[in-house]
Motif scaffolding. Structure first.
Motif, PDB file in Angstrom:
ATOM      1  N   ASN A   7       0.819  -1.212   0.000  1.00  0.00           N
ATOM      2  CA  ASN A   7       0.000   0.000   0.000  1.00  0.00           C
ATOM      3  C   ASN A   7       0.853   1.263   0.000  1.00  0.00           C
ATOM      4  O   ASN A   7       0.543   2.249  -0.703  1.00  0.00           O
ATOM      5  CB  ASN A   7      -0.943   0.000   1.201  1.00  0.00           C
ATOM      6  CG  ASN A   7      -2.036  -1.037   1.086  1.00  0.00           C
ATOM      7  OD1 ASN A   7      -2.423  -1.433  -0.015  1.00  0.00           O
ATOM      8  ND2 ASN A   7      -2.535  -1.505   2.218  1.00  0.00           N
ATOM      9  N   GLU A   8       1.926   1.252   0.769  1.00  0.00           N
ATOM     10  CA  GLU A   8       2.813   2.417   0.802  1.00  0.00           C
ATOM     11  C   GLU A   8       3.552   2.591  -0.526  1.00  0.00           C
ATOM     12  O   GLU A   8       3.771   3.709  -0.991  1.00  0.00           O
ATOM     13  CB  GLU A   8       3.815   2.285   1.946  1.00  0.00           C
ATOM     14  CG  GLU A   8       3.272   2.739   3.295  1.00  0.00           C
ATOM     15  CD  GLU A   8       2.998   4.240   3.274  1.00  0.00           C
ATOM     16  OE1 GLU A   8       3.951   5.025   3.333  1.00  0.00           O
ATOM     17  OE2 GLU A   8       1.799   4.612   3.174  1.00  0.00           O
ATOM     18  N   THR A   9       3.913   1.464  -1.139  1.00  0.00           N
ATOM     19  CA  THR A   9       4.558   1.543  -2.451  1.00  0.00           C
ATOM     20  C   THR A   9       3.600   2.141  -3.469  1.00  0.00           C
ATOM     21  O   THR A   9       3.976   3.030  -4.252  1.00  0.00           O
ATOM     22  CB  THR A   9       5.017   0.154  -2.908  1.00  0.00           C
ATOM     23  OG1 THR A   9       5.952  -0.378  -1.954  1.00  0.00           O
ATOM     24  CG2 THR A   9       5.681   0.219  -4.277  1.00  0.00           C
ATOM     25  N   ALA A  10       2.352   1.675  -3.470  1.00  0.00           N
ATOM     26  CA  ALA A  10       1.350   2.233  -4.385  1.00  0.00           C
ATOM     27  C   ALA A  10       1.149   3.721  -4.130  1.00  0.00           C
ATOM     28  O   ALA A  10       0.994   4.510  -5.070  1.00  0.00           O
ATOM     29  CB  ALA A  10       0.030   1.478  -4.237  1.00  0.00           C
ATOM     30  N   ARG A  11       1.178   4.112  -2.852  1.00  0.00           N
ATOM     31  CA  ARG A  11       0.963   5.522  -2.520  1.00  0.00           C
ATOM     32  C   ARG A  11       2.092   6.401  -3.044  1.00  0.00           C
ATOM     33  O   ARG A  11       1.840   7.431  -3.694  1.00  0.00           O
ATOM     34  CB  ARG A  11       0.838   5.700  -0.998  1.00  0.00           C
ATOM     35  CG  ARG A  11       0.550   7.142  -0.571  1.00  0.00           C
ATOM     36  CD  ARG A  11       0.567   7.295   0.934  1.00  0.00           C
ATOM     37  NE  ARG A  11       1.892   7.080   1.510  1.00  0.00           N
ATOM     38  CZ  ARG A  11       2.858   8.004   1.526  1.00  0.00           C
ATOM     39  NH1 ARG A  11       2.663   9.199   0.988  1.00  0.00           N
ATOM     40  NH2 ARG A  11       4.033   7.724   2.075  1.00  0.00           N
ATOM     41  N   ILE A  12       3.334   5.996  -2.817  1.00  0.00           N
ATOM     42  CA  ILE A  12       4.431   6.864  -3.250  1.00  0.00           C
ATOM     43  C   ILE A  12       4.613   6.825  -4.770  1.00  0.00           C
ATOM     44  O   ILE A  12       5.229   7.716  -5.342  1.00  0.00           O
ATOM     45  CB  ILE A  12       5.761   6.533  -2.522  1.00  0.00           C
ATOM     46  CG1 ILE A  12       6.246   5.123  -2.842  1.00  0.00           C
ATOM     47  CG2 ILE A  12       5.600   6.717  -1.019  1.00  0.00           C
ATOM     48  CD1 ILE A  12       7.624   4.806  -2.273  1.00  0.00           C
ATOM     49  N   MET A  13       4.039   5.788  -5.410  1.00  0.00           N
ATOM     50  CA  MET A  13       4.008   5.751  -6.870  1.00  0.00           C
ATOM     51  C   MET A  13       2.831   6.550  -7.425  1.00  0.00           C
ATOM     52  O   MET A  13       2.712   6.689  -8.648  1.00  0.00           O
ATOM     53  CB  MET A  13       3.878   4.298  -7.359  1.00  0.00           C
ATOM     54  CG  MET A  13       5.089   3.436  -7.170  1.00  0.00           C
ATOM     55  SD  MET A  13       4.718   1.690  -7.527  1.00  0.00           S
ATOM     56  CE  MET A  13       4.006   1.821  -9.164  1.00  0.00           C
ATOM     57  N   GLU A  14       1.953   6.995  -6.535  1.00  0.00           N
ATOM     58  CA  GLU A  14       0.703   7.657  -6.929  1.00  0.00           C
ATOM     59  C   GLU A  14      -0.133   6.744  -7.824  1.00  0.00           C
ATOM     60  O   GLU A  14      -0.749   7.167  -8.810  1.00  0.00           O
ATOM     61  CB  GLU A  14       0.977   9.004  -7.603  1.00  0.00           C
ATOM     62  CG  GLU A  14       1.744   9.955  -6.687  1.00  0.00           C
ATOM     63  CD  GLU A  14       1.854  11.362  -7.231  1.00  0.00           C
ATOM     64  OE1 GLU A  14       0.837  11.903  -7.700  1.00  0.00           O
ATOM     65  OE2 GLU A  14       2.972  11.903  -7.189  1.00  0.00           O
ATOM     66  N   TYR A  15      -0.190   5.476  -7.415  1.00  0.00           N
ATOM     67  CA  TYR A  15      -0.901   4.463  -8.193  1.00  0.00           C
ATOM     68  C   TYR A  15      -2.059   3.861  -7.408  1.00  0.00           C
ATOM     69  O   TYR A  15      -2.759   2.986  -7.902  1.00  0.00           O
ATOM     70  CB  TYR A  15       0.082   3.352  -8.606  1.00  0.00           C
ATOM     71  CG  TYR A  15      -0.438   2.417  -9.672  1.00  0.00           C
ATOM     72  CD1 TYR A  15      -0.515   2.825 -11.007  1.00  0.00           C
ATOM     73  CD2 TYR A  15      -0.856   1.129  -9.350  1.00  0.00           C
ATOM     74  CE1 TYR A  15      -0.991   1.970 -11.988  1.00  0.00           C
ATOM     75  CE2 TYR A  15      -1.327   0.266 -10.326  1.00  0.00           C
ATOM     76  CZ  TYR A  15      -1.404   0.696 -11.643  1.00  0.00           C
ATOM     77  OH  TYR A  15      -1.876  -0.155 -12.616  1.00  0.00           O
ATOM     78  N   GLN A  16      -2.298   4.321  -6.178  1.00  0.00           N
ATOM     79  CA  GLN A  16      -3.291   3.657  -5.346  1.00  0.00           C
ATOM     80  C   GLN A  16      -4.687   3.720  -5.938  1.00  0.00           C
ATOM     81  O   GLN A  16      -5.471   2.770  -5.821  1.00  0.00           O
ATOM     82  CB  GLN A  16      -3.263   4.201  -3.902  1.00  0.00           C
ATOM     83  CG  GLN A  16      -3.744   5.634  -3.712  1.00  0.00           C
ATOM     84  CD  GLN A  16      -2.632   6.640  -3.833  1.00  0.00           C
ATOM     85  OE1 GLN A  16      -1.803   6.549  -4.733  1.00  0.00           O
ATOM     86  NE2 GLN A  16      -2.601   7.609  -2.933  1.00  0.00           N
ATOM     87  N   ARG A  17      -5.034   4.811  -6.597  1.00  0.00           N
ATOM     88  CA  ARG A  17      -6.375   4.920  -7.183  1.00  0.00           C
ATOM     89  C   ARG A  17      -6.534   3.954  -8.354  1.00  0.00           C
ATOM     90  O   ARG A  17      -7.561   3.294  -8.505  1.00  0.00           O
ATOM     91  CB  ARG A  17      -6.625   6.361  -7.635  1.00  0.00           C
ATOM     92  CG  ARG A  17      -6.787   7.339  -6.471  1.00  0.00           C
ATOM     93  CD  ARG A  17      -6.842   8.780  -6.957  1.00  0.00           C
ATOM     94  NE  ARG A  17      -5.575   9.199  -7.575  1.00  0.00           N
ATOM     95  CZ  ARG A  17      -4.512   9.610  -6.871  1.00  0.00           C
ATOM     96  NH1 ARG A  17      -4.569   9.691  -5.548  1.00  0.00           N
ATOM     97  NH2 ARG A  17      -3.398   9.969  -7.472  1.00  0.00           N
ATOM     98  N   TRP A  73      -4.844   1.196  -8.861  1.00  0.00           N
ATOM     99  CA  TRP A  73      -4.820  -0.174  -8.328  1.00  0.00           C
ATOM    100  C   TRP A  73      -6.189  -0.547  -7.775  1.00  0.00           C
ATOM    101  O   TRP A  73      -6.705  -1.636  -8.038  1.00  0.00           O
ATOM    102  CB  TRP A  73      -3.738  -0.282  -7.254  1.00  0.00           C
ATOM    103  CG  TRP A  73      -3.429  -1.681  -6.810  1.00  0.00           C
ATOM    104  CD1 TRP A  73      -3.635  -2.846  -7.509  1.00  0.00           C
ATOM    105  CD2 TRP A  73      -2.836  -2.059  -5.568  1.00  0.00           C
ATOM    106  NE1 TRP A  73      -3.204  -3.929  -6.768  1.00  0.00           N
ATOM    107  CE2 TRP A  73      -2.715  -3.467  -5.586  1.00  0.00           C
ATOM    108  CE3 TRP A  73      -2.390  -1.348  -4.461  1.00  0.00           C
ATOM    109  CZ2 TRP A  73      -2.167  -4.176  -4.504  1.00  0.00           C
ATOM    110  CZ3 TRP A  73      -1.838  -2.049  -3.390  1.00  0.00           C
ATOM    111  CH2 TRP A  73      -1.725  -3.451  -3.420  1.00  0.00           C
TER     112      TRP A  73
END
Length: 209
Positions: free
Chosen positions: A183-193, A195
């Motif tokens: 989740n933190e990796t997705a967040r700092i990639m700005e990919y959480q939405r 995903w």
């Protein structure tokens, strides 16, 4: 924890987003190590001419906690390469292995997908044949699924096409290092939405054992 990324001549460069996700994840989990493995060490020419250097060949590759097999136009040659198929079987016998995109076709050719569910790339430019349909037609022993990814619960994961390699790698991080790291990796990639949307609109198949 060592992650190996299997590459070869003709890999689609976007599949190296697997490396990019792991690189970002190292900011959260610095114990991550990444190496590239190919049929031979040295220069590899990806689709459209990009050149990268493989750290190891299949004969001297180190043990990895996970090996991710990438896809691209060069997959048919690898699906007929005895050294590549033997390497995949060895990795599967001793640990975790995953594929992204048409890397799943190479896993299918090795036989390790027989007896279970799997997926691969589905979208193509006509009149090219969909690899998903090719897997369904060519491998009767595989339960072919149209899904973001298939996690068979036995250390074997197959991912869907192209940018879904990002989602598959995040899923693998969650499985191996925990949801916080993913989740933190997705967040700092700005990919959480993206995903989250992909999981809703094109759900993964998760097999429980």
């Amino acid at each position: 924890m060592r992650f190996g990324i299997f590459i070869y001549d003709g890999v689609e460069p976007i599949d190296l987003a697997t490396f990019g996700v792991l690189s970002m994840a190292r900011r959260i989990a610095p114990e991550i190590e990444i190496c590239t493995i190919a049929p031979r060490a040295g220069s590899i020419v990806l689709a459209s001419g990009l050149k990268v250097i493989a750290d190891f060949g299949v004969d001297d590759a180190p043990a990895c906690n996970l090996v991710i097999v990438t896809g691209g136009p060069g997959w048919p040659a690898q699906a007929e390469a005895p050294a590549t198929l033997d390497y995949i079987r060895r990795v599967h016998a001793s640990g975790r292995i995953a594929s992204v995109c048409t890397g799943g076709m190479i896993l299918a050719a090795s036989g390790i997908l027989d007896g279970g569910a799997a997926t691969t790339k589905r979208e193509v430019v006509p009149p090219e044949r969909s690899p998903l349909e090719a897997m369904r037609a060519g491998y009767d022993a595989i339960d072919v699924c149209e899904a973001m990814l298939v996690d068979r619960g036995d250390g074997l994961v197959t991912g869907g096409g192209v940018t879904l390699c990002i989602d598959t790698t995040l899923h693998l991080l969650a499985t191996m290092l925990g949801p916080r790291v993913a989740n933190e990796t997705a967040r700092i990639m700005e990919y959480q939405r993206a995903w989250r949307a992909n999981r809703i609109e094109f759900p993964p198949v998760l097999v429980t054992r």
